[in-house]
Design a protein around this motif. Structure first.
Motif, PDB file in Angstrom:
ATOM      1  N   GLU A 118       0.826  -1.202   0.000  1.00  0.00           N
ATOM      2  CA  GLU A 118       0.000   0.000   0.000  1.00  0.00           C
ATOM      3  C   GLU A 118       0.868   1.263   0.000  1.00  0.00           C
ATOM      4  O   GLU A 118       0.568   2.236  -0.704  1.00  0.00           O
ATOM      5  CB  GLU A 118      -0.916   0.010   1.220  1.00  0.00           C
ATOM      6  CG  GLU A 118      -1.826   1.230   1.271  1.00  0.00           C
ATOM      7  CD  GLU A 118      -2.721   1.246   2.506  1.00  0.00           C
ATOM      8  OE1 GLU A 118      -3.561   2.149   2.597  1.00  0.00           O
ATOM      9  OE2 GLU A 118      -2.564   0.350   3.347  1.00  0.00           O
ATOM     10  N   ARG A 119       1.939   1.232   0.786  1.00  0.00           N
ATOM     11  CA  ARG A 119       2.837   2.398   0.842  1.00  0.00           C
ATOM     12  C   ARG A 119       3.432   2.670  -0.539  1.00  0.00           C
ATOM     13  O   ARG A 119       3.462   3.812  -1.009  1.00  0.00           O
ATOM     14  CB  ARG A 119       3.958   2.139   1.856  1.00  0.00           C
ATOM     15  CG  ARG A 119       5.012   3.256   1.906  1.00  0.00           C
ATOM     16  CD  ARG A 119       6.179   2.857   2.785  1.00  0.00           C
ATOM     17  NE  ARG A 119       6.831   1.635   2.330  1.00  0.00           N
ATOM     18  CZ  ARG A 119       7.677   1.590   1.295  1.00  0.00           C
ATOM     19  NH1 ARG A 119       7.958   2.686   0.603  1.00  0.00           N
ATOM     20  NH2 ARG A 119       8.238   0.438   0.954  1.00  0.00           N
ATOM     21  N   ARG A 120       3.901   1.600  -1.196  1.00  0.00           N
ATOM     22  CA  ARG A 120       4.505   1.781  -2.515  1.00  0.00           C
ATOM     23  C   ARG A 120       3.481   2.253  -3.547  1.00  0.00           C
ATOM     24  O   ARG A 120       3.784   3.060  -4.420  1.00  0.00           O
ATOM     25  CB  ARG A 120       5.171   0.491  -2.969  1.00  0.00           C
ATOM     26  CG  ARG A 120       6.533   0.253  -2.288  1.00  0.00           C
ATOM     27  CD  ARG A 120       7.165  -1.027  -2.757  1.00  0.00           C
ATOM     28  NE  ARG A 120       6.560  -2.187  -2.124  1.00  0.00           N
ATOM     29  CZ  ARG A 120       6.603  -3.406  -2.625  1.00  0.00           C
ATOM     30  NH1 ARG A 120       7.159  -3.630  -3.792  1.00  0.00           N
ATOM     31  NH2 ARG A 120       6.049  -4.413  -1.976  1.00  0.00           N
ATOM     32  N   LEU A 121       2.272   1.742  -3.435  1.00  0.00           N
ATOM     33  CA  LEU A 121       1.220   2.186  -4.353  1.00  0.00           C
ATOM     34  C   LEU A 121       0.883   3.665  -4.134  1.00  0.00           C
ATOM     35  O   LEU A 121       0.663   4.412  -5.097  1.00  0.00           O
ATOM     36  CB  LEU A 121      -0.046   1.347  -4.149  1.00  0.00           C
ATOM     37  CG  LEU A 121      -0.043  -0.056  -4.766  1.00  0.00           C
ATOM     38  CD1 LEU A 121      -1.291  -0.812  -4.367  1.00  0.00           C
ATOM     39  CD2 LEU A 121       0.046   0.019  -6.292  1.00  0.00           C
ATOM     40  N   THR A 122       0.862   4.086  -2.875  1.00  0.00           N
ATOM     41  CA  THR A 122       0.593   5.486  -2.570  1.00  0.00           C
ATOM     42  C   THR A 122       1.668   6.385  -3.174  1.00  0.00           C
ATOM     43  O   THR A 122       1.371   7.446  -3.744  1.00  0.00           O
ATOM     44  CB  THR A 122       0.523   5.702  -1.048  1.00  0.00           C
ATOM     45  OG1 THR A 122      -0.525   4.884  -0.511  1.00  0.00           O
ATOM     46  CG2 THR A 122       0.250   7.164  -0.713  1.00  0.00           C
ATOM     47  N   GLU A 123       2.927   5.957  -3.065  1.00  0.00           N
ATOM     48  CA  GLU A 123       4.020   6.721  -3.657  1.00  0.00           C
ATOM     49  C   GLU A 123       3.890   6.773  -5.172  1.00  0.00           C
ATOM     50  O   GLU A 123       4.130   7.803  -5.809  1.00  0.00           O
ATOM     51  CB  GLU A 123       5.370   6.104  -3.273  1.00  0.00           C
ATOM     52  CG  GLU A 123       5.707   6.242  -1.800  1.00  0.00           C
ATOM     53  CD  GLU A 123       6.965   5.481  -1.417  1.00  0.00           C
ATOM     54  OE1 GLU A 123       7.504   4.747  -2.282  1.00  0.00           O
ATOM     55  OE2 GLU A 123       7.415   5.619  -0.268  1.00  0.00           O
ATOM     56  N   ARG A 124       3.484   5.641  -5.747  1.00  0.00           N
ATOM     57  CA  ARG A 124       3.321   5.580  -7.205  1.00  0.00           C
ATOM     58  C   ARG A 124       2.168   6.477  -7.655  1.00  0.00           C
ATOM     59  O   ARG A 124       2.271   7.157  -8.680  1.00  0.00           O
ATOM     60  CB  ARG A 124       3.045   4.130  -7.615  1.00  0.00           C
ATOM     61  CG  ARG A 124       2.864   3.912  -9.107  1.00  0.00           C
ATOM     62  CD  ARG A 124       4.091   4.261  -9.883  1.00  0.00           C
ATOM     63  NE  ARG A 124       3.945   3.942 -11.288  1.00  0.00           N
ATOM     64  CZ  ARG A 124       4.661   4.481 -12.261  1.00  0.00           C
ATOM     65  NH1 ARG A 124       5.585   5.379 -11.975  1.00  0.00           N
ATOM     66  NH2 ARG A 124       4.478   4.122 -13.519  1.00  0.00           N
ATOM     67  N   ILE A 125       1.092   6.492  -6.875  1.00  0.00           N
ATOM     68  CA  ILE A 125      -0.045   7.353  -7.208  1.00  0.00           C
ATOM     69  C   ILE A 125       0.383   8.819  -7.179  1.00  0.00           C
ATOM     70  O   ILE A 125       0.026   9.607  -8.060  1.00  0.00           O
ATOM     71  CB  ILE A 125      -1.208   7.105  -6.229  1.00  0.00           C
ATOM     72  CG1 ILE A 125      -1.838   5.727  -6.503  1.00  0.00           C
ATOM     73  CG2 ILE A 125      -2.265   8.200  -6.343  1.00  0.00           C
ATOM     74  CD1 ILE A 125      -2.801   5.273  -5.430  1.00  0.00           C
ATOM     75  N   ALA A 126       1.166   9.187  -6.157  1.00  0.00           N
ATOM     76  CA  ALA A 126       1.643  10.571  -6.056  1.00  0.00           C
ATOM     77  C   ALA A 126       2.518  10.925  -7.261  1.00  0.00           C
ATOM     78  O   ALA A 126       2.417  12.028  -7.815  1.00  0.00           O
ATOM     79  CB  ALA A 126       2.417  10.758  -4.753  1.00  0.00           C
ATOM     80  N   GLU A 127       3.363   9.983  -7.664  1.00  0.00           N
ATOM     81  CA  GLU A 127       4.228  10.216  -8.818  1.00  0.00           C
ATOM     82  C   GLU A 127       3.413  10.391 -10.095  1.00  0.00           C
ATOM     83  O   GLU A 127       3.654  11.304 -10.892  1.00  0.00           O
ATOM     84  CB  GLU A 127       5.207   9.046  -8.974  1.00  0.00           C
ATOM     85  CG  GLU A 127       6.123   9.167 -10.178  1.00  0.00           C
ATOM     86  CD  GLU A 127       6.954   7.905 -10.409  1.00  0.00           C
ATOM     87  OE1 GLU A 127       7.517   7.771 -11.506  1.00  0.00           O
ATOM     88  OE2 GLU A 127       7.020   7.054  -9.495  1.00  0.00           O
ATOM     89  N   LEU A 128       2.429   9.522 -10.290  1.00  0.00           N
ATOM     90  CA  LEU A 128       1.588   9.599 -11.486  1.00  0.00           C
ATOM     91  C   LEU A 128       0.746  10.874 -11.478  1.00  0.00           C
ATOM     92  O   LEU A 128       0.527  11.493 -12.531  1.00  0.00           O
ATOM     93  CB  LEU A 128       0.686   8.372 -11.577  1.00  0.00           C
ATOM     94  CG  LEU A 128       1.398   7.042 -11.870  1.00  0.00           C
ATOM     95  CD1 LEU A 128       0.425   5.879 -11.763  1.00  0.00           C
ATOM     96  CD2 LEU A 128       2.040   7.060 -13.262  1.00  0.00           C
ATOM     97  N   THR A 129       0.281  11.270 -10.302  1.00  0.00           N
ATOM     98  CA  THR A 129      -0.494  12.508 -10.205  1.00  0.00           C
ATOM     99  C   THR A 129       0.368  13.701 -10.587  1.00  0.00           C
ATOM    100  O   THR A 129      -0.087  14.615 -11.288  1.00  0.00           O
ATOM    101  CB  THR A 129      -1.042  12.684  -8.775  1.00  0.00           C
ATOM    102  OG1 THR A 129      -1.895  11.573  -8.459  1.00  0.00           O
ATOM    103  CG2 THR A 129      -1.828  13.979  -8.651  1.00  0.00           C
ATOM    104  N   ALA A 130       1.622  13.690 -10.125  1.00  0.00           N
ATOM    105  CA  ALA A 130       2.535  14.782 -10.473  1.00  0.00           C
ATOM    106  C   ALA A 130       2.788  14.820 -11.974  1.00  0.00           C
ATOM    107  O   ALA A 130       2.852  15.892 -12.582  1.00  0.00           O
ATOM    108  CB  ALA A 130       3.860  14.625  -9.716  1.00  0.00           C
ATOM    109  N   ARG A 131       2.924  13.640 -12.594  1.00  0.00           N
ATOM    110  CA  ARG A 131       3.126  13.595 -14.044  1.00  0.00           C
ATOM    111  C   ARG A 131       1.899  14.127 -14.776  1.00  0.00           C
ATOM    112  O   ARG A 131       2.018  14.853 -15.771  1.00  0.00           O
ATOM    113  CB  ARG A 131       3.416  12.160 -14.480  1.00  0.00           C
ATOM    114  CG  ARG A 131       4.771  11.637 -14.033  1.00  0.00           C
ATOM    115  CD  ARG A 131       5.027  10.254 -14.632  1.00  0.00           C
ATOM    116  NE  ARG A 131       6.303   9.720 -14.188  1.00  0.00           N
ATOM    117  CZ  ARG A 131       6.795   8.557 -14.609  1.00  0.00           C
ATOM    118  NH1 ARG A 131       6.106   7.822 -15.474  1.00  0.00           N
ATOM    119  NH2 ARG A 131       7.953   8.115 -14.177  1.00  0.00           N
TER     120      ARG A 131
END
Length: 258
Positions: A86-99
């Protein structure tokens, strides 16, 4: 096993493709059933349950390499592993949102490279009647400063904002840009540089604050690159800037050296 289903039926029941089921087999996530007397592999309830579990975790974003150990873990280990996923997915979501936000900003020109504050400064320049070429030069200077001297970027924005609050300075800058039509040895360039330096000295708030000056001093090479940007396109402005800075240094202002 005669009551089992074929791989095609198993895939349909679980909601994946036959190719995906075989992919799970290759990764050792689901054991392949033995063939029946007719030569077909028959999937029973145990295999179907395992397929559902694997598909659910894979859909949730768990890497295939981690699914096997996760399914074989005890309850406590399973909870810890899920929390990590879940932590890694949250980080990935933040990265994708920034993109995604960057893509949206790309559609709005400057906003892909500059924050809202800098864009507001550029908009204000246009509103005050600065030429498009001048605004473009300031835009590029802001982009370069943010990338090359980030510790001096906020101070540079503050300095620009103060310039735009000063009608006398705005007039000098516009005269300086108009000087591009003058001959390189026109004596008015020296006179304008003196007027600019005198205006700075009479209004020290227009100069960079000590923190920003120190940032630029520590990044003298970057300062030189940014200060000489567009020099070939605007040689008179570049000379005007150099003359003004020389006069300010002579007056004791600790500007970085070119």
């Amino acid at each position: 096993m005669m009551n089992g289903v074929t791989i095609g039926q198993a895939a349909a029941f679980v909601g994946v493709t036959v190719k995906t089921v075989r992919h799970y087999h290759r990764h050792g996530l689901v054991d392949e059933p033995r063939r029946d007397s007719s030569g077909y592999r028959r999937y029973g309830s145990a295999e179907l349950l395992r397929l559902v579990q694997v598909r659910t975790l894979a859909t949730a974003g768990v890497p295939l390499a981690e699914i096997g150990p996760l399914l074989d873990a005890d309850t406590e280990q399973f909870g810890v592993a899920l929390a990590d996923v879940e932590r890694r997915l949250t980080e990935r979501i933040a990265e994708l949102t920034a993109r995604r936000d960057t893509l949206h900003r790309l559609a709005d020109g400057d906003r892909a490279l500059l924050p809202d504050r800098a864009c507001a400064i550029l908009d204000r320049m246009s509103g005050l009647g600065f030429s498009p070429d001048y605004v473009a030069g300031q835009r590029e200077a802001l982009v370069l400063t943010r990338a090359l001297v980030p510790e001096g970027f906020d101070g540079f924005q503050t300095q620009l904002e103060r310039w735009l609050d000063d009608p006398g300075y705005i007039d000098l800058i516009k005269r300086g840009w108009e000087a591009e039509t003058w001959e390189p040895d026109d004596p008015r360039i020296e006179e304008l540089a003196t007027a600019m330096a005198d205006h700075y000295l009479a209004n020290p708030a227009l100069l960079a604050n000590p923190t920003s000056l120190q940032a630029w001093t520590n990044a003298s090479s970057q300062y030189r690159l940014i200060n000489n940007h567009r020099k070939d396109q605007a040689p008179v402005s570049a000379r005007l800037t150099a003359l003004t800075e020389t006069k300010l240094r002579s007056a004791g202002v600790p500007l970085p050296h070119q």
